[in-house]
Design an enzyme around this catalytic site. Sequence first.
Site, PDB file in Angstrom:
ATOM      1  N   HIS A 169       0.830  -1.534  -0.064  1.00 40.44           N
ATOM      2  CA  HIS A 169       0.055  -0.053   0.062  1.00 40.44           C
ATOM      3  C   HIS A 169       0.804   1.224   0.136  1.00 40.44           C
ATOM      4  O   HIS A 169       0.383   2.361   0.347  1.00 40.44           O
ATOM      5  CB  HIS A 169      -0.889   0.231   1.219  1.00 40.44           C
ATOM      6  CG  HIS A 169      -1.790  -1.279   1.395  1.00 40.44           C
ATOM      7  ND1 HIS A 169      -2.917  -1.695   0.939  1.00 40.44           N
ATOM      8  CD2 HIS A 169      -1.326  -2.365   2.151  1.00 40.44           C
ATOM      9  CE1 HIS A 169      -3.286  -2.670   1.357  1.00 40.44           C
ATOM     10  NE2 HIS A 169      -2.393  -3.571   1.871  1.00 40.44           N
ATOM     11  N   SER A 290      14.983  21.634 -16.673  1.00 35.34           N
ATOM     12  CA  SER A 290      14.055  22.342 -16.969  1.00 35.34           C
ATOM     13  C   SER A 290      14.412  23.436 -17.562  1.00 35.34           C
ATOM     14  O   SER A 290      15.450  24.183 -17.330  1.00 35.34           O
ATOM     15  CB  SER A 290      13.081  22.927 -15.476  1.00 35.34           C
ATOM     16  OG  SER A 290      12.366  23.877 -15.693  1.00 35.34           O
TER      17      SER A 290
END
Length: 470
Positions: A169, A290
Amino acid sequence: MGQRSRRLPQRPTSEKAWAGRFRQQTNRLVEAFTVSVAVDRRLYSYDIQGSIAHCRTLGKARVLTPSETRTIVQGLGSVKTELDRGRFRFTQQDEDIHMAIERRLTELIGPLGGKLHTGRSRNDQVSLDIRLYLRDQLGQLVTHLEHFQRVLVGKARANRTVAMPGYTHLQRAQPVLFAHHLLAYVEMIERDKGRLRDASVRVNVMPLGSGALAGTNYPVDRRLTAELLGFPTLTQNSLDAVSDRDFMIEVASALAIMMMHLSRLSEELILWSSQEFRFVELPDAFCTGSSMMPQKKNPDVPELVRGKTGRVYGHLINLLTTLKALPLSYNRDLQEDKPALFDALDTVVASVDVLTELMRRLTINRDVLKQTVQSGGMLATEVADYLVTRGVPFRDAHAITGRLVRAALDQGRELTDFSLEELQAFSERIDKNLFLRLTVTAAIDRKSQIGGTARTRVEQRIKDLERMLS
Ligand code: ARG
Protein backbone atom coordinates in the site's frame (compact mmCIF):
# COMPACT_ATOMS: atom_id res chain seq x y z
CA MET A 1 -7.11 28.90 -50.88
CA GLY A 2 -8.20 28.53 -54.51
CA GLN A 3 -9.58 25.36 -56.08
CA ARG A 4 -6.49 25.06 -58.20
CA SER A 5 -3.94 24.75 -55.40
CA ARG A 6 -6.03 22.04 -53.72
CA ARG A 7 -5.70 19.79 -56.75
CA LEU A 8 -3.37 16.84 -56.42
CA PRO A 9 -0.23 16.96 -58.55
CA GLN A 10 -0.61 15.48 -62.02
CA ARG A 11 1.30 12.29 -62.66
CA PRO A 12 0.59 9.17 -64.65
CA THR A 13 -1.25 6.51 -62.66
CA SER A 14 0.70 3.29 -62.95
CA GLU A 15 -0.34 -0.02 -64.40
CA LYS A 16 -1.55 -2.42 -61.73
CA ALA A 17 -0.96 -6.14 -61.46
CA TRP A 18 -4.71 -6.64 -61.64
CA ALA A 19 -5.29 -4.09 -64.46
CA GLY A 20 -6.67 -6.70 -66.88
CA ARG A 21 -10.09 -6.81 -65.30
CA PHE A 22 -10.48 -3.05 -64.86
CA ARG A 23 -11.82 -0.34 -67.19
CA GLN A 24 -10.53 2.54 -65.09
CA GLN A 25 -7.17 3.27 -63.57
CA THR A 26 -6.88 3.39 -59.82
CA ASN A 27 -7.79 6.78 -58.40
CA ARG A 28 -4.83 8.61 -56.94
CA LEU A 29 -6.57 9.04 -53.61
CA VAL A 30 -7.11 5.29 -53.49
CA GLU A 31 -3.49 4.64 -54.32
CA ALA A 32 -2.36 6.87 -51.53
CA PHE A 33 -4.90 5.37 -49.15
CA THR A 34 -4.07 1.72 -49.78
CA VAL A 35 -0.29 1.89 -50.08
CA SER A 36 1.63 0.16 -47.29
CA VAL A 37 5.17 0.01 -48.57
CA ALA A 38 6.48 2.59 -46.10
CA VAL A 39 5.49 0.23 -43.30
CA ASP A 40 6.03 -3.22 -44.78
CA ARG A 41 9.34 -2.51 -46.52
CA ARG A 42 11.07 -3.67 -43.36
CA LEU A 43 9.95 -7.18 -44.33
CA TYR A 44 11.97 -7.18 -47.54
CA SER A 45 14.66 -9.71 -46.62
CA TYR A 46 12.03 -12.13 -45.29
CA ASP A 47 9.92 -11.62 -48.39
CA ILE A 48 12.88 -12.54 -50.58
CA GLN A 49 13.84 -15.48 -48.38
CA GLY A 50 10.24 -16.73 -48.69
CA SER A 51 10.19 -16.16 -52.44
CA ILE A 52 13.39 -18.14 -52.93
CA ALA A 53 11.92 -21.08 -51.00
CA HIS A 54 8.67 -20.78 -52.97
CA CYS A 55 10.61 -20.71 -56.23
CA ARG A 56 12.60 -23.83 -55.32
CA THR A 57 9.38 -25.58 -54.34
CA LEU A 58 7.89 -24.68 -57.75
CA GLY A 59 11.07 -26.02 -59.35
CA LYS A 60 10.84 -29.29 -57.46
CA ALA A 61 7.20 -29.58 -58.58
CA ARG A 62 8.36 -29.03 -62.20
CA VAL A 63 6.20 -25.92 -62.46
CA LEU A 64 9.45 -24.08 -63.20
CA THR A 65 12.38 -25.58 -65.13
CA PRO A 66 15.74 -25.83 -63.36
CA SER A 67 17.08 -22.93 -65.42
CA GLU A 68 14.01 -20.77 -64.70
CA THR A 69 14.41 -21.53 -61.02
CA ARG A 70 18.07 -20.58 -61.14
CA THR A 71 17.41 -17.31 -62.95
CA ILE A 72 14.63 -16.25 -60.58
CA VAL A 73 16.67 -17.12 -57.48
CA GLN A 74 19.63 -15.15 -58.82
CA GLY A 75 17.38 -12.23 -59.72
CA LEU A 76 15.95 -12.21 -56.22
CA GLY A 77 19.51 -12.14 -54.90
CA SER A 78 20.22 -9.02 -56.97
CA VAL A 79 17.05 -7.32 -55.73
CA LYS A 80 18.11 -8.09 -52.17
CA THR A 81 21.55 -6.60 -52.76
CA GLU A 82 19.94 -3.39 -54.04
CA LEU A 83 17.70 -3.21 -50.98
CA ASP A 84 20.56 -4.04 -48.60
CA ARG A 85 22.69 -1.27 -50.06
CA GLY A 86 19.90 1.29 -50.13
CA ARG A 87 20.07 1.42 -53.91
CA PHE A 88 16.55 0.10 -54.54
CA ARG A 89 14.26 2.72 -56.10
CA PHE A 90 10.66 2.44 -55.07
CA THR A 91 8.09 3.60 -57.62
CA GLN A 92 4.51 4.83 -57.60
CA GLN A 93 3.46 1.37 -58.68
CA ASP A 94 4.80 -0.26 -55.54
CA GLU A 95 1.73 -0.73 -53.40
CA ASP A 96 3.53 -2.94 -50.91
CA ILE A 97 6.92 -4.58 -50.51
CA HIS A 98 5.73 -7.78 -52.24
CA MET A 99 4.75 -5.90 -55.41
CA ALA A 100 7.90 -3.78 -55.29
CA ILE A 101 10.19 -6.80 -55.22
CA GLU A 102 8.31 -8.61 -57.99
CA ARG A 103 8.30 -5.46 -60.12
CA ARG A 104 12.05 -5.06 -59.77
CA LEU A 105 12.67 -8.76 -60.37
CA THR A 106 10.80 -8.51 -63.65
CA GLU A 107 12.77 -5.43 -64.65
CA LEU A 108 15.97 -7.37 -64.00
CA ILE A 109 15.19 -10.79 -65.51
CA GLY A 110 12.32 -9.99 -67.85
CA PRO A 111 8.89 -11.64 -68.16
CA LEU A 112 10.16 -14.76 -66.37
CA GLY A 113 9.84 -12.69 -63.17
CA GLY A 114 6.10 -12.98 -63.65
CA LYS A 115 6.30 -16.72 -62.96
CA LEU A 116 7.41 -16.26 -59.35
CA HIS A 117 3.90 -15.59 -58.08
CA THR A 118 2.58 -18.89 -59.52
CA GLY A 119 0.49 -20.70 -56.91
CA ARG A 120 0.92 -17.95 -54.38
CA SER A 121 -1.08 -14.98 -53.18
CA ARG A 122 0.03 -11.98 -51.21
CA ASN A 123 -2.33 -13.30 -48.58
CA ASP A 124 -0.23 -16.35 -47.74
CA GLN A 125 2.93 -14.44 -48.60
CA VAL A 126 2.38 -11.68 -46.06
CA SER A 127 1.57 -14.16 -43.32
CA LEU A 128 4.82 -15.97 -44.08
CA ASP A 129 6.83 -12.74 -44.09
CA ILE A 130 5.55 -11.63 -40.70
CA ARG A 131 6.19 -15.05 -39.21
CA LEU A 132 9.78 -15.04 -40.48
CA TYR A 133 10.26 -11.50 -39.24
CA LEU A 134 8.82 -12.27 -35.81
CA ARG A 135 10.93 -15.37 -35.43
CA ASP A 136 14.03 -13.16 -35.73
CA GLN A 137 12.68 -10.30 -33.66
CA LEU A 138 11.51 -12.46 -30.78
CA GLY A 139 14.88 -14.16 -30.61
CA GLN A 140 16.61 -10.78 -30.52
CA LEU A 141 14.25 -9.41 -27.92
CA VAL A 142 14.99 -12.38 -25.65
CA THR A 143 18.69 -11.54 -25.98
CA HIS A 144 18.02 -7.92 -24.99
CA LEU A 145 15.94 -9.07 -22.03
CA GLU A 146 18.69 -11.40 -20.86
CA HIS A 147 21.13 -8.54 -21.00
CA PHE A 148 18.75 -6.47 -18.90
CA GLN A 149 18.48 -9.32 -16.41
CA ARG A 150 22.26 -9.59 -16.16
CA VAL A 151 22.50 -5.86 -15.37
CA LEU A 152 19.84 -6.16 -12.67
CA VAL A 153 21.49 -9.24 -11.16
CA GLY A 154 24.83 -7.38 -11.24
CA LYS A 155 23.26 -4.47 -9.33
CA ALA A 156 21.76 -6.91 -6.88
CA ARG A 157 25.15 -8.56 -6.30
CA ALA A 158 26.93 -5.22 -5.85
CA ASN A 159 24.36 -4.21 -3.18
CA ARG A 160 23.56 -7.63 -1.79
CA THR A 161 23.60 -6.69 1.89
CA VAL A 162 21.81 -3.35 1.60
CA ALA A 163 18.43 -3.33 3.35
CA MET A 164 15.49 -1.17 2.40
CA PRO A 165 11.89 -0.78 3.50
CA GLY A 166 9.60 -3.22 1.76
CA TYR A 167 6.19 -1.70 1.00
CA THR A 168 2.59 -2.70 0.77
CA HIS A 169 0.00 0.00 0.00
CA LEU A 170 3.08 2.23 -0.40
CA GLN A 171 3.37 2.12 3.40
CA ARG A 172 6.55 0.84 5.03
CA ALA A 173 5.86 -2.78 5.84
CA GLN A 174 8.89 -5.01 6.54
CA PRO A 175 12.60 -4.70 5.83
CA VAL A 176 13.83 -6.47 2.70
CA LEU A 177 17.11 -6.58 0.84
CA PHE A 178 17.44 -4.04 -1.96
CA ALA A 179 18.79 -6.96 -4.01
CA HIS A 180 15.60 -8.94 -3.31
CA HIS A 181 13.56 -6.03 -4.66
CA LEU A 182 15.64 -5.85 -7.85
CA LEU A 183 15.46 -9.60 -8.33
CA ALA A 184 11.66 -9.36 -8.30
CA TYR A 185 12.01 -7.63 -11.68
CA VAL A 186 14.40 -10.31 -12.89
CA GLU A 187 11.66 -12.89 -12.18
CA MET A 188 9.11 -10.80 -14.09
CA ILE A 189 11.43 -10.60 -17.08
CA GLU A 190 11.99 -14.34 -16.87
CA ARG A 191 8.22 -14.84 -17.30
CA ASP A 192 8.20 -12.27 -20.11
CA LYS A 193 10.79 -14.35 -21.94
CA GLY A 194 8.71 -17.46 -21.34
CA ARG A 195 5.68 -15.78 -22.92
CA LEU A 196 7.72 -14.88 -26.00
CA ARG A 197 8.93 -18.48 -26.28
CA ASP A 198 5.38 -19.78 -25.93
CA ALA A 199 4.16 -17.41 -28.64
CA SER A 200 7.04 -18.50 -30.90
CA VAL A 201 5.52 -21.97 -31.12
CA ARG A 202 2.44 -20.52 -32.86
CA VAL A 203 4.54 -18.09 -34.91
CA ASN A 204 6.68 -20.90 -36.24
CA VAL A 205 4.09 -22.43 -38.60
CA MET A 206 4.49 -22.29 -42.40
CA PRO A 207 1.46 -20.82 -44.28
CA LEU A 208 2.69 -20.81 -47.92
CA GLY A 209 0.67 -23.02 -50.21
CA SER A 210 -2.62 -21.65 -48.86
CA GLY A 211 -2.93 -19.39 -51.90
CA ALA A 212 -5.44 -16.59 -51.66
CA LEU A 213 -7.73 -18.64 -49.42
CA ALA A 214 -8.46 -22.11 -50.81
CA GLY A 215 -5.08 -23.72 -51.38
CA THR A 216 -3.16 -24.07 -54.61
CA ASN A 217 -3.69 -25.88 -57.93
CA TYR A 218 -0.01 -26.74 -58.26
CA PRO A 219 1.47 -29.96 -56.91
CA VAL A 220 3.79 -28.17 -54.47
CA ASP A 221 5.39 -29.99 -51.58
CA ARG A 222 4.57 -27.69 -48.68
CA ARG A 223 6.80 -29.74 -46.40
CA LEU A 224 9.74 -28.89 -48.63
CA THR A 225 8.97 -25.14 -48.38
CA ALA A 226 8.79 -25.49 -44.60
CA GLU A 227 12.05 -27.38 -44.50
CA LEU A 228 13.81 -24.79 -46.67
CA LEU A 229 12.66 -22.05 -44.31
CA GLY A 230 13.26 -23.98 -41.10
CA PHE A 231 9.64 -24.27 -40.00
CA PRO A 232 8.80 -27.32 -37.88
CA THR A 233 5.09 -27.36 -38.83
CA LEU A 234 2.60 -26.34 -41.54
CA THR A 235 -0.76 -24.58 -41.33
CA GLN A 236 -3.52 -27.15 -41.78
CA ASN A 237 -6.35 -25.00 -43.14
CA SER A 238 -5.88 -22.50 -45.93
CA LEU A 239 -8.80 -20.24 -44.87
CA ASP A 240 -7.42 -20.06 -41.36
CA ALA A 241 -3.86 -19.59 -42.60
CA VAL A 242 -4.56 -16.41 -44.59
CA SER A 243 -6.80 -14.81 -41.97
CA ASP A 244 -5.15 -15.87 -38.71
CA ARG A 245 -3.43 -13.14 -36.73
CA ASP A 246 -3.64 -14.89 -33.34
CA PHE A 247 0.11 -15.29 -33.31
CA MET A 248 0.52 -11.51 -33.56
CA ILE A 249 -2.05 -10.90 -30.86
CA GLU A 250 -0.19 -13.28 -28.59
CA VAL A 251 3.05 -11.43 -29.24
CA ALA A 252 1.38 -8.04 -28.72
CA SER A 253 -0.10 -9.33 -25.50
CA ALA A 254 3.30 -10.55 -24.27
CA LEU A 255 4.72 -7.13 -25.21
CA ALA A 256 1.94 -5.31 -23.35
CA ILE A 257 2.64 -7.35 -20.20
CA MET A 258 6.35 -6.68 -20.61
CA MET A 259 5.76 -2.93 -20.86
CA MET A 260 3.62 -3.14 -17.74
CA HIS A 261 6.64 -4.57 -15.90
CA LEU A 262 8.97 -1.91 -17.30
CA SER A 263 6.43 0.71 -16.30
CA ARG A 264 6.28 -0.55 -12.71
CA LEU A 265 10.07 -0.37 -12.46
CA SER A 266 9.96 3.09 -14.02
CA GLU A 267 7.40 4.24 -11.51
CA GLU A 268 9.63 3.06 -8.67
CA LEU A 269 12.65 4.82 -10.15
CA ILE A 270 10.63 8.03 -10.38
CA LEU A 271 9.53 7.72 -6.76
CA TRP A 272 12.91 6.58 -5.45
CA SER A 273 14.79 9.39 -7.14
CA SER A 274 12.42 12.06 -5.80
CA GLN A 275 13.50 14.26 -2.93
CA GLU A 276 10.80 12.61 -0.85
CA PHE A 277 12.52 9.20 -1.09
CA ARG A 278 16.13 9.87 -2.18
CA PHE A 279 16.81 6.10 -2.32
CA VAL A 280 18.65 6.31 -5.63
CA GLU A 281 20.42 8.77 -7.87
CA LEU A 282 19.64 8.55 -11.57
CA PRO A 283 22.66 9.09 -13.82
CA ASP A 284 22.78 12.72 -15.07
CA ALA A 285 23.18 11.49 -18.62
CA PHE A 286 19.76 9.86 -18.37
CA CYS A 287 17.91 12.88 -17.00
CA THR A 288 16.88 16.24 -18.34
CA GLY A 289 16.64 19.68 -16.84
CA SER A 290 13.96 22.32 -16.89
CA SER A 291 14.04 25.27 -19.27
CA MET A 292 12.75 27.44 -16.45
CA MET A 293 13.71 25.99 -13.05
CA PRO A 294 17.49 25.72 -12.76
CA GLN A 295 17.43 23.24 -9.87
CA LYS A 296 15.39 20.57 -11.66
CA LYS A 297 16.67 17.12 -12.63
CA ASN A 298 13.82 15.25 -14.20
CA PRO A 299 13.43 11.47 -14.64
CA ASP A 300 12.17 11.75 -18.23
CA VAL A 301 13.40 8.33 -19.30
CA PRO A 302 11.37 6.28 -16.82
CA GLU A 303 8.47 8.70 -17.32
CA LEU A 304 8.52 8.05 -21.06
CA VAL A 305 8.72 4.28 -20.57
CA ARG A 306 5.65 4.60 -18.32
CA GLY A 307 4.01 6.81 -20.94
CA LYS A 308 4.80 4.52 -23.85
CA THR A 309 3.18 1.62 -22.01
CA GLY A 310 -0.24 3.00 -22.93
CA ARG A 311 0.82 3.06 -26.54
CA VAL A 312 1.74 -0.64 -26.51
CA TYR A 313 -1.54 -1.55 -24.75
CA GLY A 314 -3.23 0.44 -27.52
CA HIS A 315 -1.60 -1.70 -30.18
CA LEU A 316 -2.88 -4.86 -28.52
CA ILE A 317 -6.42 -3.47 -28.41
CA ASN A 318 -5.99 -2.28 -32.00
CA LEU A 319 -5.19 -5.82 -33.17
CA LEU A 320 -7.97 -7.43 -31.16
CA THR A 321 -10.47 -4.91 -32.49
CA THR A 322 -9.30 -5.27 -36.09
CA LEU A 323 -9.92 -9.01 -35.90
CA LYS A 324 -13.09 -9.13 -33.85
CA ALA A 325 -15.74 -9.03 -36.56
CA LEU A 326 -13.78 -10.08 -39.64
CA PRO A 327 -15.50 -12.74 -41.71
CA LEU A 328 -13.19 -15.41 -43.13
CA SER A 329 -10.86 -15.24 -44.81
CA TYR A 330 -8.44 -12.45 -45.81
CA ASN A 331 -9.77 -8.89 -45.66
CA ARG A 332 -7.76 -5.78 -46.35
CA ASP A 333 -8.34 -4.67 -42.77
CA LEU A 334 -5.53 -7.07 -41.96
CA GLN A 335 -3.02 -4.72 -43.51
CA GLU A 336 -3.49 -2.58 -40.41
CA ASP A 337 -1.81 -5.30 -38.34
CA LYS A 338 1.72 -4.27 -39.21
CA PRO A 339 1.89 -0.66 -37.95
CA ALA A 340 0.59 -1.92 -34.60
CA LEU A 341 2.88 -4.90 -34.33
CA PHE A 342 6.00 -3.09 -35.53
CA ASP A 343 5.53 -0.10 -33.27
CA ALA A 344 4.84 -2.35 -30.27
CA LEU A 345 8.10 -4.21 -30.92
CA ASP A 346 10.12 -1.04 -31.57
CA THR A 347 8.78 0.59 -28.42
CA VAL A 348 9.55 -2.41 -26.22
CA VAL A 349 13.06 -2.86 -27.57
CA ALA A 350 13.86 0.85 -27.16
CA SER A 351 12.46 0.84 -23.62
CA VAL A 352 14.38 -2.28 -22.58
CA ASP A 353 17.62 -0.89 -23.98
CA VAL A 354 17.41 2.52 -22.37
CA LEU A 355 16.35 1.10 -18.99
CA THR A 356 19.19 -1.40 -19.12
CA GLU A 357 21.76 1.36 -19.45
CA LEU A 358 20.04 3.52 -16.87
CA MET A 359 20.01 0.66 -14.36
CA ARG A 360 23.65 -0.12 -15.02
CA ARG A 361 24.58 3.43 -13.98
CA LEU A 362 22.10 3.83 -11.14
CA THR A 363 23.63 4.84 -7.79
CA ILE A 364 22.10 3.64 -4.55
CA ASN A 365 22.00 6.03 -1.59
CA ARG A 366 22.93 3.47 1.02
CA ASP A 367 22.88 5.97 3.91
CA VAL A 368 19.33 7.03 3.17
CA LEU A 369 18.19 3.42 2.86
CA LYS A 370 19.92 2.50 6.09
CA GLN A 371 18.28 5.35 7.95
CA THR A 372 14.85 4.72 6.46
CA VAL A 373 14.84 1.02 7.17
CA GLN A 374 15.46 1.67 10.91
CA SER A 375 12.29 3.65 11.30
CA GLY A 376 8.61 3.23 10.82
CA GLY A 377 7.87 0.31 13.12
CA MET A 378 8.83 -2.18 10.44
CA LEU A 379 9.95 -4.66 13.13
CA ALA A 380 6.46 -4.93 14.65
CA THR A 381 5.80 -8.25 12.89
CA GLU A 382 9.03 -9.56 14.46
CA VAL A 383 7.63 -8.77 17.93
CA ALA A 384 4.37 -10.57 17.14
CA ASP A 385 6.20 -13.61 15.71
CA TYR A 386 8.50 -13.66 18.73
CA LEU A 387 5.47 -13.77 21.06
CA VAL A 388 4.18 -16.73 19.06
CA THR A 389 7.41 -18.62 19.84
CA ARG A 390 6.64 -17.84 23.50
CA GLY A 391 3.32 -19.65 23.23
CA VAL A 392 1.04 -16.65 22.61
CA PRO A 393 -1.60 -17.31 19.88
CA PHE A 394 -0.86 -15.14 16.84
CA ARG A 395 -4.07 -13.10 17.10
CA ASP A 396 -3.26 -12.14 20.72
CA ALA A 397 0.36 -11.49 19.80
CA HIS A 398 -0.86 -9.17 17.03
CA ALA A 399 -3.06 -7.25 19.50
CA ILE A 400 -0.29 -6.93 22.12
CA THR A 401 2.15 -5.68 19.48
CA GLY A 402 -0.47 -3.27 18.18
CA ARG A 403 -0.74 -1.68 21.63
CA LEU A 404 3.05 -1.45 21.79
CA VAL A 405 3.17 0.25 18.36
CA ARG A 406 0.45 2.66 19.44
CA ALA A 407 2.47 3.61 22.54
CA ALA A 408 5.63 4.08 20.45
CA LEU A 409 3.76 6.34 18.02
CA ASP A 410 2.25 8.38 20.88
CA GLN A 411 5.65 8.87 22.47
CA GLY A 412 7.49 9.46 19.19
CA ARG A 413 9.80 6.48 19.83
CA GLU A 414 10.92 3.41 17.89
CA LEU A 415 10.15 -0.13 19.12
CA THR A 416 13.88 -0.66 19.55
CA ASP A 417 14.02 2.23 22.09
CA PHE A 418 11.94 0.40 24.73
CA SER A 419 13.62 -1.17 27.78
CA LEU A 420 12.87 -4.75 28.85
CA GLU A 421 10.75 -3.52 31.80
CA GLU A 422 8.74 -1.25 29.54
CA LEU A 423 8.19 -4.10 27.06
CA GLN A 424 7.15 -6.50 29.81
CA ALA A 425 4.35 -4.12 30.76
CA PHE A 426 2.70 -5.17 27.44
CA SER A 427 3.28 -8.92 27.98
CA GLU A 428 5.06 -10.80 30.77
CA ARG A 429 6.03 -13.44 28.17
CA ILE A 430 8.64 -11.05 26.76
CA ASP A 431 12.26 -11.65 27.81
CA LYS A 432 15.61 -10.27 26.74
CA ASN A 433 15.81 -12.65 23.75
CA LEU A 434 13.38 -10.34 21.98
CA PHE A 435 16.24 -7.87 21.48
CA LEU A 436 18.10 -10.46 19.40
CA ARG A 437 15.22 -10.42 16.97
CA LEU A 438 14.64 -6.68 16.95
CA THR A 439 17.24 -5.83 14.35
CA VAL A 440 16.83 -5.28 10.63
CA THR A 441 19.38 -7.96 9.83
CA ALA A 442 17.70 -10.55 12.06
CA ALA A 443 14.32 -9.71 10.58
CA ILE A 444 15.69 -10.19 7.08
CA ASP A 445 17.71 -13.33 7.76
CA ARG A 446 14.82 -15.18 9.37
CA LYS A 447 12.93 -15.09 6.05
CA SER A 448 15.07 -17.95 4.83
CA GLN A 449 12.49 -20.14 3.10
CA ILE A 450 12.57 -20.43 -0.69
CA GLY A 451 11.59 -17.06 -2.09
CA GLY A 452 12.33 -15.16 1.14
CA THR A 453 14.55 -12.11 1.58
CA ALA A 454 17.20 -13.71 3.85
CA ARG A 455 20.74 -12.89 2.78
CA THR A 456 21.60 -16.57 2.23
CA ARG A 457 18.51 -17.06 0.06
CA VAL A 458 19.10 -13.97 -2.03
CA GLU A 459 22.76 -14.88 -2.43
CA GLN A 460 21.70 -18.32 -3.65
CA ARG A 461 19.20 -16.87 -6.12
CA ILE A 462 21.82 -14.44 -7.43
CA LYS A 463 24.16 -17.39 -8.01
CA ASP A 464 21.46 -19.44 -9.76
CA LEU A 465 20.50 -16.53 -11.99
CA GLU A 466 24.14 -15.78 -12.80
CA ARG A 467 24.57 -19.38 -13.88
CA MET A 468 21.32 -19.35 -15.89
CA LEU A 469 22.21 -16.10 -17.64
CA SER A 470 25.87 -16.79 -18.32
N1 ARG B 1 -0.32 -5.40 -48.12
C1 ARG B 1 -1.23 -6.47 -47.84
C2 ARG B 1 -1.29 -6.73 -46.34
O1 ARG B 1 -0.41 -6.36 -45.68
C3 ARG B 1 -0.80 -7.72 -48.55
C4 ARG B 1 -1.92 -8.61 -48.92
C5 ARG B 1 -2.80 -7.93 -49.89
N2 ARG B 1 -3.74 -8.84 -50.41
C6 ARG B 1 -4.78 -8.40 -51.14
N3 ARG B 1 -5.54 -9.28 -51.62
N4 ARG B 1 -5.00 -7.14 -51.34
O2 ARG B 1 -2.22 -7.33 -45.86
